[in-house]
Write an enzyme that holds these catalytic residues in place. Structure first.
Site, PDB file in Angstrom:
ATOM      1  N   SER A   1      26.267 -12.113  -9.498  1.00 27.61           N
ATOM      2  CA  SER A   1      25.489 -10.816  -9.386  1.00 27.61           C
ATOM      3  C   SER A   1      25.809  -9.639 -10.478  1.00 27.61           C
ATOM      4  CB  SER A   1      25.244 -10.413  -8.091  1.00 27.61           C
ATOM      5  OG  SER A   1      24.521 -11.414  -7.350  1.00 27.61           O
TER       6      SER A   1
ATOM      7  N   LYS B   1      23.359  -8.039 -12.791  1.00 30.83           N
ATOM      8  CA  LYS B   1      22.328  -7.309 -12.455  1.00 30.83           C
ATOM      9  C   LYS B   1      22.569  -5.683 -12.945  1.00 30.83           C
ATOM     10  CE  LYS B   1      21.630  -9.939  -8.100  1.00 30.83           C
ATOM     11  NZ  LYS B   1      21.795 -10.336  -6.571  1.00 30.83           N
TER      12      LYS B   1
ATOM     13  N   SER C   1      22.540  -6.230  -3.595  1.00 34.93           N
ATOM     14  CA  SER C   1      22.480  -7.267  -4.614  1.00 34.93           C
ATOM     15  C   SER C   1      21.105  -8.094  -4.142  1.00 34.93           C
ATOM     16  CB  SER C   1      23.666  -7.993  -4.277  1.00 34.93           C
ATOM     17  OG  SER C   1      24.021  -8.902  -5.344  1.00 34.93           O
TER      18      SER C   1
END
Length: 216
Positions: free
Chosen positions: A14, A17, A77
């Site tokens: 993640s 991102k 997230s």
């Protein structure tokens, strides 16, 4: 800079991102998007994993501003917000091209979170319902979340070196990745990240100001 395995490429999970958010904000700076612009989030866009949006809004009719999409993508997230944001950035190739314009080369954005999860679990779909059904039929998929997946790690897509990630963070903090206003906005969002409290953030002195994305 002192680096440990700084030139080794790692699967970003993640943390990629942040790059997606930065690419969206570049489009905001160009006047192609605005932070208060409302964006449709249809149920067919829901992605499994971290699903704050899918859990909170199970019915059709979601509209979120660009600012709120970035907020929930970073702080929670949320995978759905991530894929919608990647679309706003112009897709994976556009995010990678944005990084190249910053001079960041050892950083690849190739897939949506939906595609990453489908590849990771070897599934034909990555909606919450599809993954729940797959786990029901094959409980071993639960352990796949924590077991080493050598084929996935060996795949060079969506990988970055630690130094490349650092270069992006320095560009955001230094104002070269985007306008000062957008940099302030993104760092503010990152300071509100609620995931990973016991990781890097948990080892820093109490009261330290931290802007991060999960922090591994």
């Amino acid at each position: 800079v002192i680096a440990f395995n700084g030139d080794q490429a790692f699967a970003m999970a993640s943390t990629y991102k942040v790059a997606i958010a930065a690419a969206v904000l570049e489009r905001v700076d160009k006047g192609e998007l605005s932070l208060d612009q409302l964006v449709e989030v249809p149920p067919e866009m829901f992605v499994t994993g971290v699903i704050a949006l899918a859990e909170t809004f199970p019915h059709p009719g979601i509209q979120l501003s660009v600012a709120n999409l970035i907020e929930v993508m970073i702080t929670e997230s949320d995978n759905t917000a991530t894929d919608v944001s990647m679309g706003l950035a112009g897709g994976a190739a556009a995010v990678t091209e944005y990084l190249r314009r910053l001079g960041i080369t050892d950083f690849r954005v190739d897939r949506t979170t939906r595609e990453i999860l489908m590849d990771f679990y070897n599934l034909p779909a990555a909606t919450p319902e599809a993954v729940a059904e797959a786990i029901k039929n094959n409980p071993a998929l639960v352990m796949a979340q924590v077991d080493p997946n050598r084929d996935f790690v060996a795949d060079p897509r969506v990988h970055a070196t630690a130094l490349a990630m650092l270069k992006l963070l320095v560009a955001i903090d230094g104002g070269t990745a985007m306008s000062p206003e957008s940099s302030k906005f993104l760092l503010g969002v990152m300071s509100r990240t609620r995931t990973g409290a016991g990781r890097i953030k948990g080892l820093l002195p109490k009261g330290a100001s931290v802007a991060h994305k999960t922090g591994t």
